[in-house]
Every structure is written in C-alpha cells, then in structure tokens.
Design an enzyme around this catalytic site. Structure first.
Site, PDB file in Angstrom:
ATOM      1  N   HIS A 202      -0.372 -15.402  36.157  1.00  0.00           N
ATOM      2  CA  HIS A 202      -1.262 -14.948  36.875  1.00  0.00           C
ATOM      3  C   HIS A 202      -2.212 -15.451  37.852  1.00  0.00           C
ATOM      4  O   HIS A 202      -1.285 -15.741  38.019  1.00  0.00           O
ATOM      5  CB  HIS A 202      -2.330 -15.664  34.934  1.00  0.00           C
TER       6      HIS A 202
ATOM      7  N   GLU B 152      -5.525 -13.565  33.276  1.00  0.00           N
ATOM      8  CA  GLU B 152      -3.533 -13.207  31.985  1.00  0.00           C
ATOM      9  C   GLU B 152      -3.073 -12.442  31.684  1.00  0.00           C
ATOM     10  O   GLU B 152      -3.404 -10.779  32.174  1.00  0.00           O
ATOM     11  CB  GLU B 152      -3.937 -14.101  31.000  1.00  0.00           C
TER      12      GLU B 152
ATOM     13  N   ASP C  63     -12.144 -18.364  40.184  1.00  0.00           N
ATOM     14  CA  ASP C  63     -12.475 -18.197  39.401  1.00  0.00           C
ATOM     15  C   ASP C  63     -13.837 -20.124  39.026  1.00  0.00           C
ATOM     16  O   ASP C  63     -13.793 -20.111  39.636  1.00  0.00           O
ATOM     17  CB  ASP C  63     -11.529 -18.513  38.046  1.00  0.00           C
TER      18      ASP C  63
ATOM     19  N   ASP D 246       3.309 -18.008  33.603  1.00  0.00           N
ATOM     20  CA  ASP D 246       2.835 -16.446  33.030  1.00  0.00           C
ATOM     21  C   ASP D 246       2.304 -15.086  33.932  1.00  0.00           C
ATOM     22  O   ASP D 246       2.027 -14.063  33.722  1.00  0.00           O
ATOM     23  CB  ASP D 246       1.996 -16.448  31.948  1.00  0.00           C
TER      24      ASP D 246
HETATM   25  P1  PGA Z   1      -1.250 -24.571  40.103  1.00  0.00           P
HETATM   26  O1  PGA Z   1      -2.215 -23.705  39.449  1.00  0.00           O
HETATM   27  O2  PGA Z   1      -1.496 -24.897  41.318  1.00  0.00           O
HETATM   28  O3  PGA Z   1      -1.579 -26.436  39.165  1.00  0.00           O
HETATM   29  O4  PGA Z   1      -0.123 -24.752  39.471  1.00  0.00           O
HETATM   30  C1  PGA Z   1      -2.075 -22.108  39.104  1.00  0.00           C
HETATM   31  C2  PGA Z   1      -2.669 -21.601  38.925  1.00  0.00           C
HETATM   32  O5  PGA Z   1      -3.084 -21.837  37.810  1.00  0.00           O
HETATM   33  O6  PGA Z   1      -3.111 -20.638  39.203  1.00  0.00           O
END
Ligand code: PGA
Length: 244
Positions: free
Chosen positions: A141, A146, A70, A139
């Site tokens: 995702h 999302e 992304d 959440d």
């Molecule tokens: P993080 O992000 O590794 O910084 O917790 C993970 C994500 O949001 O997919």
C-alpha cells in the site's frame, strides 16, 4: 523498473540524509514548493534530519506548503494516534512551516465527499505536489491505498486491510482500538506529483520492494504503479535490498 532510480544506502540514518538532500534541493530551488508527506516509522530519520538542517540554516520551511497522504477515520487531530498529531510531534512543531500551510485529511469529517473534494482542490490551488514522500506497507500500500481490483483515483475513504491494522496495532492499546477505515489520497493524486521519493528500510520490506519494482504493475500491489511515473527515486537500505 523503467524510470525508477534505486538509491541503495547502508541504514535508516543514511536513508534520512539522502532523502533530506532531495528535500533541501527542492526547497532551495522553489521556496514555496508543495511537499507531500507521509507518516509511519520509516520517515522518522528523515524528519529528524530536516529539523536539524533548518536549525543549521540549510533549509527554510517558512514558505513551504505540505499535504499529508492520509488520516484515520474517526480520530480527532489531537488524538495521539492521529496522523495530524504525528506530524505535529515529529516535524511541524519543530520547523518554521506555517500551520495554515499544512493539510492533513480531516478524520472527523461529517461530509466525507466534500472533505475529499476540498482536499484535492486545495492541492490543485497550490499548483500540485512538487515532491511526494512515500513509505510502503507490507502489502504494497501507498498512503492507505490497499490492494484492490483497480487503482483508486482521488482522495477517498478506504477500509483498512487486516495486515495493515495488525502492523499498526503497535501504536494502540489493542487491535480493537485500531480504526477500521481511513481517508487517503488516491493513486491518481500520488501519481500527479512531479517528483516522488519512496523510503524503504528493514528486512521485512525486502519482499515487497522486489515485488513492487521488479514485478508486474498491478493494483494487487499498489506501489507497482510507480514504475509508470517519470520521476521516482527509491531510497532503500541494505536490509530492504537483500532480495535484489
Ligand atoms: P512504516 O509504515 O514506515 O511504519 O513501515 C509504512 C506504511 O505503512 O506506509
């Protein structure tokens, strides 16, 4: 859990080593493999390990192709908070992967539909993703997919959830600077990968780990779809496994 393999490790450093083992194995068996990569704090110990292993002669990235999950909408590749910049700083600048063999969605695309279709087409031309790395949001995702009413298929534009913008504001000066939209591979793109590794560390991810792999499969918890993928390895540290 169905096919999902859960590899419980002590801490983020051990997560990095175990995940690196799987990358090493893949690249040894298929030097021109296609890897799907992720940003965020969780993969950093893995990226450090991969850099070390190439320096030590254990891995050779010179033929590997990579596609990132992304990118923020509106951020240029050289913006310090863009995911292209993150990948250059934390991995690509330190390994032998060729710049033309790395793709990240274009945050500045004028024709979004054309950019998203071209992204999918490039992955397909390379023969599809052999090994996809994923983190997970609070959440559920994956990439920037999302919670929604359906599972989105292919690379597309998304509005970012408030919880995600809040979680990511630590990298920006203020919440107002956090982009409100992004481009992400779809759930269909992710599910088409032949092998998936999800890395999860920290007590703050314990609840979502449990929900994703021990609860119902629902687009309200996007990562839960991975229960239906035939080859997923979840590498989680003790803190993330604390509710299991
Ligand atoms: P993080 O992000 O590794 O910084 O917790 C993970 C994500 O949001 O997919």
């Amino acid at each position: 859990m169905l096919h999902v393999k859960l590899l419980k490790v002590k801490d983020p450093a051990e997560m990095g080593k175990r995940a690196a083992d799987l990358f090493e194995e893949m690249i040894a068996s298929k030097p021109a493999c296609v890897i799907g990569l992720a940003t965020g704090s969780t993969p950093l110990p893995l990226y450090r390990e991969l850099i070390e292993r190439e320096k030590a002669g254990r891995i050779d990235f010179s033929k590997v192709r990579s596609a990132n999950l992304d990118e923020y909408k509106g951020l240029a590749p050289d913006h310090p908070q863009s995911y292209r910049y993150f990948m250059q700083e934390n991995l690509f600048n330190h390994i032998s992967i060729k710049p033309e063999n790395t793709i990240v969605p274009d945050g500045l695309a004028e024709d979004v539909q054309a950019m998203c279709s071209a992204y999918e087409a490039q992955i397909e031309e390379w023969g599809g993703v052999d090994l996809q790395l994923l983190g997970i949001g609070h959440d559920g995702h994956i990439g920037f997919n999302e919670p929604e009413e359906t599972f989105p298929g292919m690379t597309h534009e998304v509005e970012l959830a408030d919880i995600t913008r809040q979680a990511n504001k630590r990298f920006f000066n203020s919440i107002g600077e956090v982009p409100t939209a992004a481009y992400t591979m779809g759930i269909g793109t992710v599910m088409a990968a032949r092998k998936i590794i999800m890395v999860i560390t920290g007590a703050d991810k314990a609840e979502i780990l449990k929900k994703s792999f021990f609860g119902p499969v629902t687009p309200e918890v996007p990562a839960s779809i991975l229960q239906f993928h035939p080859d997923v390895t979840v590498i989680a540290d003790e803190a993330a496994c604390s509710l299991l």
